[in-house]
Design a protein around this motif. Sequence first.
Motif, PDB file in Angstrom:
ATOM      1  N   GLY A 100       0.802  -1.228   0.000  1.00  0.00           N
ATOM      2  CA  GLY A 100       0.000   0.000   0.000  1.00  0.00           C
ATOM      3  C   GLY A 100       0.825   1.263   0.000  1.00  0.00           C
ATOM      4  N   THR A 101       2.116   1.150   0.306  1.00  0.00           N
ATOM      5  CA  THR A 101       3.004   2.311   0.323  1.00  0.00           C
ATOM      6  C   THR A 101       3.577   2.636  -1.045  1.00  0.00           C
ATOM      7  OG1 THR A 101       4.769   0.799   0.984  1.00  0.00           O
ATOM      8  CG2 THR A 101       3.663   2.057   2.746  1.00  0.00           C
ATOM      9  N   ALA A 102       3.329   1.769  -2.040  1.00  0.00           N
ATOM     10  CA  ALA A 102       3.921   1.952  -3.372  1.00  0.00           C
ATOM     11  C   ALA A 102       2.950   2.650  -4.310  1.00  0.00           C
ATOM     12  CB  ALA A 102       4.326   0.607  -3.958  1.00  0.00           C
ATOM     13  N   ALA A 103       3.488   3.525  -5.152  1.00  0.00           N
ATOM     14  CA  ALA A 103       2.690   4.225  -6.159  1.00  0.00           C
ATOM     15  C   ALA A 103       2.587   3.375  -7.420  1.00  0.00           C
ATOM     16  CB  ALA A 103       3.318   5.570  -6.486  1.00  0.00           C
ATOM     17  N   VAL A 104       1.442   3.458  -8.083  1.00  0.00           N
ATOM     18  CA  VAL A 104       1.178   2.695  -9.300  1.00  0.00           C
ATOM     19  C   VAL A 104       1.509   3.557 -10.512  1.00  0.00           C
ATOM     20  CG1 VAL A 104      -0.593   1.459 -10.621  1.00  0.00           C
ATOM     21  CG2 VAL A 104      -0.650   1.443  -8.105  1.00  0.00           C
ATOM     22  N   HIS A 117      -8.059   6.788 -21.534  1.00  0.00           N
ATOM     23  CA  HIS A 117      -8.174   6.398 -20.127  1.00  0.00           C
ATOM     24  C   HIS A 117      -6.790   6.133 -19.541  1.00  0.00           C
ATOM     25  CE1 HIS A 117     -12.543   5.847 -20.548  1.00  0.00           C
ATOM     26  NE2 HIS A 117     -12.276   5.213 -21.683  1.00  0.00           N
ATOM     27  N   TRP A 118      -6.660   6.371 -18.245  1.00  0.00           N
ATOM     28  CA  TRP A 118      -5.435   6.011 -17.546  1.00  0.00           C
ATOM     29  C   TRP A 118      -5.515   4.539 -17.167  1.00  0.00           C
ATOM     30  CZ3 TRP A 118      -1.345   8.797 -17.869  1.00  0.00           C
ATOM     31  CH2 TRP A 118      -1.426  10.198 -17.948  1.00  0.00           C
ATOM     32  N   ARG A 119      -4.522   3.772 -17.598  1.00  0.00           N
ATOM     33  CA  ARG A 119      -4.450   2.357 -17.267  1.00  0.00           C
ATOM     34  C   ARG A 119      -3.102   2.063 -16.615  1.00  0.00           C
ATOM     35  NH1 ARG A 119      -8.776   0.158 -19.892  1.00  0.00           N
ATOM     36  NH2 ARG A 119      -9.475   1.190 -21.817  1.00  0.00           N
ATOM     37  N   THR A 120      -3.063   1.111 -15.700  1.00  0.00           N
ATOM     38  CA  THR A 120      -1.804   0.802 -15.036  1.00  0.00           C
ATOM     39  C   THR A 120      -0.819   0.199 -16.033  1.00  0.00           C
ATOM     40  OG1 THR A 120      -2.215  -1.501 -14.374  1.00  0.00           O
ATOM     41  CG2 THR A 120      -3.138   0.239 -12.964  1.00  0.00           C
ATOM     42  N   ASN A 121       0.449   0.296 -15.703  1.00  0.00           N
ATOM     43  CA  ASN A 121       1.506  -0.185 -16.600  1.00  0.00           C
ATOM     44  C   ASN A 121       1.892  -1.636 -16.318  1.00  0.00           C
ATOM     45  OD1 ASN A 121       2.812   0.141 -14.161  1.00  0.00           O
ATOM     46  ND2 ASN A 121       4.488   1.382 -14.955  1.00  0.00           N
ATOM     47  N   VAL A 122       1.061  -2.376 -15.623  1.00  0.00           N
ATOM     48  CA  VAL A 122       1.399  -3.731 -15.198  1.00  0.00           C
ATOM     49  C   VAL A 122       1.672  -4.664 -16.378  1.00  0.00           C
ATOM     50  CG1 VAL A 122      -0.997  -4.533 -15.033  1.00  0.00           C
ATOM     51  CG2 VAL A 122       0.765  -5.588 -13.607  1.00  0.00           C
ATOM     52  N   PHE A 123       1.044  -4.414 -17.535  1.00  0.00           N
ATOM     53  CA  PHE A 123       1.266  -5.266 -18.704  1.00  0.00           C
ATOM     54  C   PHE A 123       2.375  -4.748 -19.620  1.00  0.00           C
ATOM     55  CE2 PHE A 123      -3.357  -6.186 -17.865  1.00  0.00           C
ATOM     56  CZ  PHE A 123      -3.155  -7.478 -17.395  1.00  0.00           C
ATOM     57  N   HIS A 124       3.004  -3.650 -19.254  1.00  0.00           N
ATOM     58  CA  HIS A 124       4.039  -3.041 -20.085  1.00  0.00           C
ATOM     59  C   HIS A 124       5.457  -3.384 -19.636  1.00  0.00           C
ATOM     60  CE1 HIS A 124       0.562  -0.607 -21.190  1.00  0.00           C
ATOM     61  NE2 HIS A 124       1.237  -0.176 -22.231  1.00  0.00           N
TER      62      HIS A 124
END
Length: 337
Positions: free
Chosen positions: A201-205, A213-220
Motif C-alpha cells: 500500500g506504500t507503493a505508487a502505481v 483512459h489512464w491504465r496501469t503499466n502492469v502489462f508493459h
Amino acid sequence: MDLAAEVAALTDEFSGVVRVDRAGSTVLDAAFGLADRRHGVPMTVGSQVAMASGNKGMTALAAMSLVEDGTLSLGTTARSLLGDDLPLVADDVTVEHLLAHRSGIGDYLDEDVESDIDDYALRVPMQELATTEQFVTVLDGFPTKFPAGERFSYCNSGFMVLALLAERASGTGFHDLVDERVLRPAGMLDSGFLRSDDLPGTAAVGYVRMDGHWRTNVFHLPVRGNGDGGLYTTTADMHRFWVALFAGAIVSPETVALMTTPRSDVPAEGQRYGLGFWVHASRDVLGLSGYDAGVSFRSFHDPVERLTATVAGTTSAGAWPIARLLEERLVTTSPAA
C-alpha cells in the motif's frame, strides 16, 4: 517566486514526489497527485515510486563491489560466465564495456530505434520476467551493433547481462545482491525490487494513457525489475543513497572516483557518461535517470555543493518539466557554475 512555488506551478497533471537537500538541510519535500488513481489514494512524501533505469547505478555498484572483492574484474569477459548463452554477444565484451555502455551488443529495448515509450515492447508475458535467468531468452537474438569499445551506445541489454554476470559469479541472486551490497549499506530500507502484481500500500502505481483512459503499466513492464531498471524507492532513500555513496559506505572512494569519471561524451543527451552514472556536460554533477511506460525519474547530486535533488513521477513524461526546472535553478545557476 521561491523554488517550492515554482515546482507547484508545474504540478497540475503531475503525480509524484519531489525532494531537494542542500548542505544538510531539506529545502523541499513534497508529494502531488494520486499514488493509486483507481482508489483515490493520495501520494505522500514516503511513497515508493518506480525509478526505471535509475537503478542502473545500483547495478553498477553491485558489480563494482564484486570487482573490489576479486569476484569479478573490469576485464572479465561476458563470455567467461555466459557459456553457451547469448551467442551473439562478442567474445571480447568485458564488464567494463557493459558498465560504460560501450559493449556494442544488440539491445532488446533499443533506444536508438524510434518508438512510443508506452507501447507493449516485450515479446514474452510480463509475469515470466521475475528472475534474472528468465531474461536470457528475451536478450537472445540481437546482432552486435559495433565492435566492443568503439563508441557509446546506451544499452539496456548490457545492464541485464551485467546482472547475469554478477549473479553467476557471486552465486547470489541479483535482487539479493543489490539489497546486500547497495541498499542496506546506504540505509535505503524503503527501496527494493517490488513485484508489480503485489505492490504494498506504500507503493505508487504507474500509469499510461490509452484510449483516453489512464491504465496501469502492469502489462508493459517485467513483473519484477532487474539490472536495467525497475527498482522502487523513495526520495528520502535517494538522498541517503547519494550521501552514503560519497561517504564510502557502498564502495571505496577510489571506486566511486573511477565510476564517476566520464568515459564518453553524449551530445544527444547534453551529458557525459562514466560507469553506471551520468555526468553533467561541464561540471562534476552526477545523475541517474529513468524513463519507461508509466515511469519518469531523475535524481542528481553535486558533491561540492552537497546538493541532492530527486523527482519521480507515475507517468512516462510527468517528471521532466520539474526535473528541468530543478537543474536550471540548482545546477546552472548555482554558485559554482
